[in-house]
Design a protein around this motif. Structure first.
Motif, short mmCIF file in Angstrom:
data_model
loop_
_atom_site.label_atom_id
_atom_site.label_comp_id
_atom_site.label_asym_id
_atom_site.label_seq_id
_atom_site.Cartn_x
_atom_site.Cartn_y
_atom_site.Cartn_z
N LYS A 464 0.84 -1.21 0.00
CA LYS A 464 0.00 0.00 0.00
C LYS A 464 0.87 1.25 0.00
O LYS A 464 0.59 2.22 -0.72
CB LYS A 464 -0.93 0.00 1.22
CG LYS A 464 -2.09 -0.98 1.15
CD LYS A 464 -2.92 -0.90 2.42
CE LYS A 464 -4.06 -1.91 2.42
NZ LYS A 464 -5.12 -1.55 1.46
N GLN A 465 1.92 1.24 0.80
CA GLN A 465 2.82 2.40 0.88
C GLN A 465 3.55 2.62 -0.44
O GLN A 465 3.74 3.77 -0.87
CB GLN A 465 3.82 2.21 2.02
CG GLN A 465 3.19 2.23 3.41
CD GLN A 465 2.42 3.52 3.66
OE1 GLN A 465 1.18 3.54 3.74
NE2 GLN A 465 3.15 4.62 3.77
N ARG A 466 3.95 1.53 -1.09
CA ARG A 466 4.63 1.67 -2.39
C ARG A 466 3.70 2.31 -3.42
O ARG A 466 4.11 3.19 -4.19
CB ARG A 466 5.08 0.30 -2.90
CG ARG A 466 6.19 -0.37 -2.10
CD ARG A 466 6.77 -1.53 -2.90
NE ARG A 466 7.69 -2.32 -2.12
CZ ARG A 466 7.40 -3.49 -1.55
NH1 ARG A 466 6.17 -4.00 -1.69
NH2 ARG A 466 8.30 -4.16 -0.87
N ILE A 467 2.45 1.86 -3.43
CA ILE A 467 1.50 2.40 -4.41
C ILE A 467 1.20 3.86 -4.12
O ILE A 467 1.15 4.69 -5.04
CB ILE A 467 0.21 1.55 -4.41
CG1 ILE A 467 0.51 0.14 -4.94
CG2 ILE A 467 -0.87 2.22 -5.26
CD1 ILE A 467 -0.66 -0.81 -4.83
N LYS A 468 1.02 4.20 -2.87
CA LYS A 468 0.76 5.60 -2.51
C LYS A 468 1.95 6.48 -2.90
O LYS A 468 1.77 7.61 -3.38
CB LYS A 468 0.48 5.70 -1.01
CG LYS A 468 -0.88 5.14 -0.60
CD LYS A 468 -1.04 5.06 0.90
CE LYS A 468 -1.08 6.43 1.53
NZ LYS A 468 -1.34 6.34 3.00
N ALA A 469 3.16 5.97 -2.72
CA ALA A 469 4.35 6.73 -3.09
C ALA A 469 4.41 6.96 -4.60
O ALA A 469 4.78 8.04 -5.07
CB ALA A 469 5.60 6.01 -2.61
N ARG A 470 4.03 5.93 -5.38
CA ARG A 470 4.05 6.08 -6.84
C ARG A 470 2.98 7.06 -7.30
O ARG A 470 3.21 7.85 -8.23
CB ARG A 470 3.84 4.72 -7.50
CG ARG A 470 4.06 4.73 -9.01
CD ARG A 470 5.45 5.15 -9.36
NE ARG A 470 5.71 5.14 -10.79
CZ ARG A 470 6.36 6.08 -11.44
NH1 ARG A 470 6.82 7.15 -10.78
NH2 ARG A 470 6.58 5.99 -12.74
N ILE A 471 1.82 7.04 -6.67
CA ILE A 471 0.79 8.03 -6.99
C ILE A 471 1.31 9.44 -6.75
O ILE A 471 1.11 10.35 -7.57
CB ILE A 471 -0.48 7.77 -6.15
CG1 ILE A 471 -1.18 6.49 -6.63
CG2 ILE A 471 -1.45 8.95 -6.24
CD1 ILE A 471 -2.36 6.07 -5.76
#
Length: 484
Positions: A464-471
């Motif tokens: 979840k944190q990786r995806i939020k960072a990419r967003i």
């Protein structure tokens, strides 16, 4: 790899003449963010790279770029041979091809150089083709577009948005794009023309020097210009290149005199040059029956420079007409004499897959790929064959490794998405789809895909944190463009 044909689209030659007061045009997909700040007196290298990257992403979504690993390998190698001899090359260069039969080439910010497929099919030798590459490389290394932007600003403010709008206008209609720069007073228009002519002369001189140092025949430049001038007398509609690369007689004589200072060069004919010509004709021009007759005549009457190139074109034409056995027979003969030739291996992979035998393609490619794991032709063909053979984990690993080396490898994302769909890996599929949208400058769609991926993560907090960072990265890239 066998790729779908795309519709032809008109494109501009060299982008400097489009820096007039053109209006941006709307696009119903992948709309660029509004960039309203005028260019500074000195366009920094970092800003040039950002603008070039945005323009390249826009082109991927709207122009008929040929995502063909064999052709890409050839033109990138040819371009790199010239760039290594260039002065003031401040960043890596990227070469790409558009599916368009007109003779055309163009360069823009950040070392991006595009050519039309017709430039290769109409060039008489690799040195002629390389002369156009060298000319466009010189435009970039001399920062002609940045200099023209600065010169234009002295008369009227230049907005990056209007620059990109002019480019897109010329893509849709070259005559309209060129007509747009004629708007305004005659004095300003004449100033732009004079400035462009001086740039063309500088690019000619530097390009010929670069051509000689790279081992090509400098006479390729005047030979190419002479060919264009001769054809233009017949008012050929294939000479889009001449709209912004005028070839007056003095330009031909000047390039001929400069090339003569390097002496006579007896450069051997290039097999790869003739193979890529055959590939473009067989895959992207005409129709299979016409091409079978065309290459069949060459083989029968020995009207070729390399028999291998004529046979290769005939094999591809048989493949396009779904005569797979005939294509396989020719390719088997070619491979028996040149077992590691990427042109032949790529075509044979397509034939084996079409014959419902992808396992044979995997067996053929795997030893070569292990020796050259970062070669895009071998890696992409092997991954494609593995997907067809339902060897999904191995294909996914190859594609992920390839993307570590080249994060803008568009075709890798397309194959990766296919593999993830086949294996039901929704989260990974959405993430790969987001990256592909990002390469098209479609950041809102990329963010939407990441939101879908986020919803598929379950209780995986780290993911979840990786995806939020990419967003957040995509949002920052959008804001950066708006601040340019």
């Amino acid at each position: 790899m066998n790729l779908p044909k795309k519709a032809f689209i008109a494109f501009t030659c060299f982008l400097i003449p489009i820096i007039g007061n053109t209006q941006s045009i709307d696009s119903n997909k992948n709309q660029l963010p509004e960039i309203g700040v005028v260019a500074s007196d000195t366009l920094t290298i970092d800003k040039e790279l950002l603008i070039g990257d945005a323009m390249m992403r826009q082109l991927r979504g709207q122009a008929p770029i040929i995502h063909d690993p064999v052709i890409n390998e050839y033109i990138q190698d040819l371009g790199n041979r010239l760039v290594i001899e260039a002065d003031n090359a401040k960043f890596p260069f990227s070469f790409f091809m558009l599916n368009n039969p007109t003779i055309n080439a163009f360069a823009f910010f950040g070392g991006h150089i595009g050519i039309h497929s017709g430039l290769i099919t109409q060039a008489g030798s690799e040195s002629e083709l390389a002369s156009v590459f060298a000319h466009e490389v010189a435009h970039v290394t001399q920062r002609h577009l940045a200099r023209a932007s600065q010169a234009q600003k002295r008369g009227a403010p230049l907005q990056i948005a209007s620059l990109i709008g002019g480019i897109l206008l010329a893509m849709a209609n070259p005559e309209a794009g060129i007509a747009a720069i004629s708007a305004g007073n005659a004095g300003a228009a004449q100033s732009r023309i004079n400035y462009t002519r001086s740039m063309e002369q500088e690019a000619d001189n530097i390009g010929i020097s670069m051509l000689a140092r790279a081992g090509f025949d400098p006479a390729g430049a005047p030979a190419f210009f002479s060919k264009l001038a001769q054809q233009s007398r017949g008012q050929s509609n294939q000479l889009e290149f001449l709209r912004t690369h005028p070839v007056p007689e003095n330009r031909i004589s000047e390039t001929r005199a400069r090339a003569a200072t390097y002496g006579t060069r007896n450069v051997p004919e290039s097999l790869n040059f003739h193979l890529v010509k055959s590939r473009i004709i067989a895959r992207y021009e005409g129709n299979p029956l016409r091409n079978i007759n065309y290459f069949g005549y060459q083989v029968q009457e020995k009207k070729y420079i390399f028999r291998e190139a004529a046979m290769y074109g005939l094999a591809l034409s048989y493949f396009e007409s779904e005569q797979y056995a005939s294509a396989a027979q020719i390719l088997t003969e070619l491979l028996s004499n040149d077992t590691e030739n990427l042109f032949y291996l790529d075509a044979m992979t397509d034939v084996l897959i079409a014959q419902q035998n992808p396992e044979a393609a995997v067996e053929m490619l795997t030893p070569l790929w292990r020796f050259k794991p970062q070669n895009q032709v071998l890696a992409l063909n092997l991954a494609n064959a593995m997907i067809k053979a339902e060897q999904y984990p191995q294909a996914i690993q190859i594609l992920r490794d390839l993307l570590l080396v080249d994060p803008e490898q568009f075709l890798s994302y397309s194959l990766l998405i296919d593999a993830y769909i086949a294996t039901g890996q929704k989260r990974q599929m959405y993430r790969a789809s987001a990256e592909r949208f990002g390469l098209l400058l479609a950041y809102p769609k990329a963010i939407d895909e990441l939101q879908f991926a986020y919803n598929e993560t379950g209780m995986d907090f780290l993911e979840k944190q990786r995806i939020k960072a990419r967003i957040e990265q995509f949002r920052n890239e959008m804001e950066t463009l708006e601040r340019l």
